[in-house]
Design an enzyme around this catalytic site. Structure first.
Site, PDB file in Angstrom:
ATOM      1  N   GLU A  29       0.833  -1.204   0.000  1.00 32.30           N
ATOM      2  CA  GLU A  29       0.000   0.000   0.000  1.00 32.30           C
ATOM      3  C   GLU A  29       0.869   1.256   0.000  1.00 32.30           C
ATOM      4  OE1 GLU A  29      -2.353  -0.608   3.474  1.00 32.30           O
ATOM      5  OE2 GLU A  29      -3.175  -2.497   2.730  1.00 32.30           O
ATOM      6  N   GLU A  60      -4.583  -6.650   2.796  1.00 30.74           N
ATOM      7  CA  GLU A  60      -3.379  -7.337   3.262  1.00 30.74           C
ATOM      8  C   GLU A  60      -3.370  -8.815   2.887  1.00 30.74           C
ATOM      9  OE1 GLU A  60      -3.357  -3.523   5.032  1.00 30.74           O
ATOM     10  OE2 GLU A  60      -4.960  -5.028   5.056  1.00 30.74           O
ATOM     11  N   GLN A  82       1.807  -1.953   5.812  1.00 33.00           N
ATOM     12  CA  GLN A  82       2.057  -0.562   6.191  1.00 33.00           C
ATOM     13  C   GLN A  82       2.353  -0.388   7.680  1.00 33.00           C
ATOM     14  OE1 GLN A  82      -1.018   2.725   5.556  1.00 33.00           O
ATOM     15  NE2 GLN A  82       0.267   2.856   3.723  1.00 33.00           N
ATOM     16  N   PHE A  83       1.648  -1.119   8.527  1.00 27.80           N
ATOM     17  CA  PHE A  83       1.933  -1.201   9.965  1.00 27.80           C
ATOM     18  C   PHE A  83       1.769  -2.663  10.355  1.00 27.80           C
ATOM     19  CE2 PHE A  83       0.753   3.187   9.455  1.00 27.80           C
ATOM     20  CZ  PHE A  83       1.550   3.888  10.348  1.00 27.80           C
ATOM     21  N   ALA A  84       2.587  -3.129  11.299  1.00 25.83           N
ATOM     22  CA  ALA A  84       2.474  -4.526  11.734  1.00 25.83           C
ATOM     23  C   ALA A  84       1.068  -4.833  12.238  1.00 25.83           C
ATOM     24  CB  ALA A  84       3.498  -4.818  12.831  1.00 25.83           C
ATOM     25  N   ASP A  85       0.382  -3.844  12.779  1.00 25.13           N
ATOM     26  CA  ASP A  85      -0.983  -4.013  13.273  1.00 25.13           C
ATOM     27  C   ASP A  85      -1.960  -4.421  12.170  1.00 25.13           C
ATOM     28  OD1 ASP A  85       0.638  -1.768  14.329  1.00 25.13           O
ATOM     29  OD2 ASP A  85      -0.807  -1.801  15.977  1.00 25.13           O
ATOM     30  N   TYR A  86      -1.616  -4.140  10.916  1.00 23.28           N
ATOM     31  CA  TYR A  86      -2.505  -4.417   9.795  1.00 23.28           C
ATOM     32  C   TYR A  86      -2.368  -5.841   9.262  1.00 23.28           C
ATOM     33  CZ  TYR A  86      -2.939   0.714   9.378  1.00 23.28           C
ATOM     34  OH  TYR A  86      -3.165   2.049   9.599  1.00 23.28           O
ATOM     35  N   PRO A  89      -5.453  -9.576   9.003  1.00 28.04           N
ATOM     36  CA  PRO A  89      -6.236 -10.207   7.927  1.00 28.04           C
ATOM     37  C   PRO A  89      -5.407 -11.151   7.054  1.00 28.04           C
ATOM     38  CG  PRO A  89      -6.731  -7.874   8.069  1.00 28.04           C
ATOM     39  CD  PRO A  89      -5.549  -8.115   8.946  1.00 28.04           C
ATOM     40  N   HIS A 129      -1.713   1.183  15.549  1.00 33.74           N
ATOM     41  CA  HIS A 129      -0.515   1.501  14.762  1.00 33.74           C
ATOM     42  C   HIS A 129       0.760   1.294  15.580  1.00 33.74           C
ATOM     43  CE1 HIS A 129      -3.764   3.806  12.865  1.00 33.74           C
ATOM     44  NE2 HIS A 129      -3.063   3.754  11.753  1.00 33.74           N
TER      45      HIS A 129
END
Length: 337
Positions: A29, A60, A82-86, A89, A129
Site C-alpha cells: 500500500e 493485506e 504498512q503497519f504490523a498491526d494491519y 487479515p 498503529h
C-alpha cells in the site's frame, strides 16, 4: 561507508538487491508513487519501473497471497504491510500457506519472500498503529523472524532476507527510523543514547540471519533484547553503572543460542527486555531456554521487563514503554538477588 538513517538503509538495501536481481519485486500500500508512508521505498518506482515497484489495494490478505504465488513460481517478492498491526487479515496466508509450502511440497516448492512491517510505538499512533506482534510469528514453524536495531544491520539483514529461500518476517522498529523525537517527550531523550545515523557500507553486503551481536561486554548480568530496547538497555546500564553484557538478538528465529548461553554462563544472571506485552511475549521463550540450558550457572531467577498487559495506551504510551528507569531497576534487583 556512508552515514544513513534506518529508513535510508532500507531504501538502499532494496535498491541494491533490485539492481542485482530482476526477480525482486516490491509492492504494498502506497509504496510506489508515494514511496511508502515512512518513505522507505521512495524513488524505487521511478528507477526500477512500475512493474517492479507498485501500489496495491488496501487488502493485506491479497498482498500476501499474491506474493506467495509469485515466490512459489520463482520471483522474490519483498512486500510491505504498512503497519504490523494491519497484518492480522493476512495471518492465515502467512501461517497456513507461506510457512508450509516447503514442507507441504516435500521441498519441490519454496517461498522466498520477505514481509516488511514497521513495528512498535513511539509515533503517538494509538493502539492500531503501535503493536509489537513478533511473538506471533516466532510461534509459526517455517517462518524466520528478524528485528534489527541499527542502520548497518537493517541493510545487511534485509538483503540476506530477500536472498533467503524461505519466508522471512522483517520487523522494523519505527522509533528508530529517523532517531529521537527531540522535544516531544523527556523520556525519549533518556531512552536514546546514540546518533540517529549509522555508518553503512555502500553497495552489496549481508548480515547473516541467526547471529546475535554483543553490543556491550560485561561480567555481572546479561541483558537479552532486540530492536529499540537495545538502546534502552545501553542507557539503563550506563545510568545505573551496571557492568551488563547486552546482547542484541537481531534474529529471533533462527535464534543464536550459542551466544546467549555463553553470556549467561559467564555472568550468572539474566534480564530479558522487550517492548511487547509481558504475557506470552518472546521473553518467555528466552527465559525457558535459559532455565533449561543454563540452570546450574544461574545465581538469580531470570527477570523479564516488558510492556504492561493492557491494550496499547495511546495517550500514555511513554509510560507503557519499558524505559531506562524501569530496566535499570530490574538490573539492580537482579544483581541483589
Amino acid at each position: 561507508m556512508t552515514n544513513m538513517s534506518m529508513v535510508e538503509a532500507i531504501r538502499d538495501a532494496l535498491d541494491v538487491v533490485m539492481t542485482k536481481d530482476d526477480r525482486v519485486i516490491v509492492f504494498g500500500e502506497d509504496v510506489g508513487y508515494f514511496g511508502g508512508v515512512f518513505r522507505c521505498t521512495q524513488g524505487l518506482q521511478e528507477k526500477h519501473g512500475k512493474l517492479r515497484c507498485f501500489d496495491t489495494p488496501i487488502n493485506e490478505s491479497g498482498i500476501v497471497g499474491t506474493a506467495i504465488g509469485m515466490a512459489a513460481y520463482g520471483l522474490r517478492p519483498c512486500i510491505e504491510i504498512q503497519f504490523a498491526d494491519y497484518m492480522y487479515p493476512a495471518f492465515d496466508q502467512i501461517s497456513q500457506e507461506a510457512s508450509r509450502i516447503r514442507y507441504r511440497s516435500n521441498g519441490d516448492f519454496t517461498c522466498p519472500m520477505v514481509i516488511r512491517m514497521p513495528t512498535g510505538g513511539g509515533i503517538f499512533g494509538g493502539e492500531t498503529h503501535s503493536q509489537s506482534p513478533e511473538a506471533l510469528f516466532t510461534h509459526v514453524s517455517g517462518l524466520k523472524t528478524v528485528l534489527p536495531s541499527n542502520p548497518y544491520d537493517v541493510k545487511g539483514m534485509l538483503i540476506a532476507a530477500i536472498e533467503d529461500p524461505d519466508p522471512v518476517i522483517f520487523l522494523e522498529p519505527k522509533r528508530l527510523y529517523h532517531g529521537p523525537f527531540d522535544g516531544h517527550h523527556e523520556a525519549e531523550a533518556k531512552t536514546w543514547k546514540g546518533h540517529p545515523l549509522g555508518e553503512v557500507p555502500e553497495g552489496y553486503y549481508t548480515v547473516p540471519l541467526g547471529k546475535a551481536a554483543v553490543r556491550r561486554e560485561g561480567a555481572d548480568v546479561t541483558v537479552l533484547t532486540y530492536g529499540t530496547m537495545v538502546h534502552v538497555a545501553l542507557a539503563a546500564a550506563e545510568e545505573q553503572g551496571v557492568d551488563a553484557e547486552i546482547i542484541d538478538l537481531r534474529s529471533l528465529l533462527p535464534l543464536d543460542l550459542e551466544t546467549i548461553e555463553a553470556s549467561v554462563r559467564k555472568t550468572g544472571r539474566c534480564v530479558v527486555a522487550h517492548e511487547a506485552t509481558l504475557t506470552s511475549g518472546f521473553g518467555a521463550e528466552l527465559a525457558a531456554r535459559i532455565q533449561k540450558e543454563c540452570f546450574y550457572h544461574l545465581e538469580a531467577p531470570v527477570r523479564r521487563v516488558a510492556g504492561w498487559d493492557v491494550p496499547y495506551p495511546h495517550a500514555q504510551e511513554w509510560y507503557y514503554f519499558p524505559g531506562p528507569a524501569r530496566l535499570g531497576q530490574a538490573l539492580l534487583e537482579t544483581l541483589e538477588a
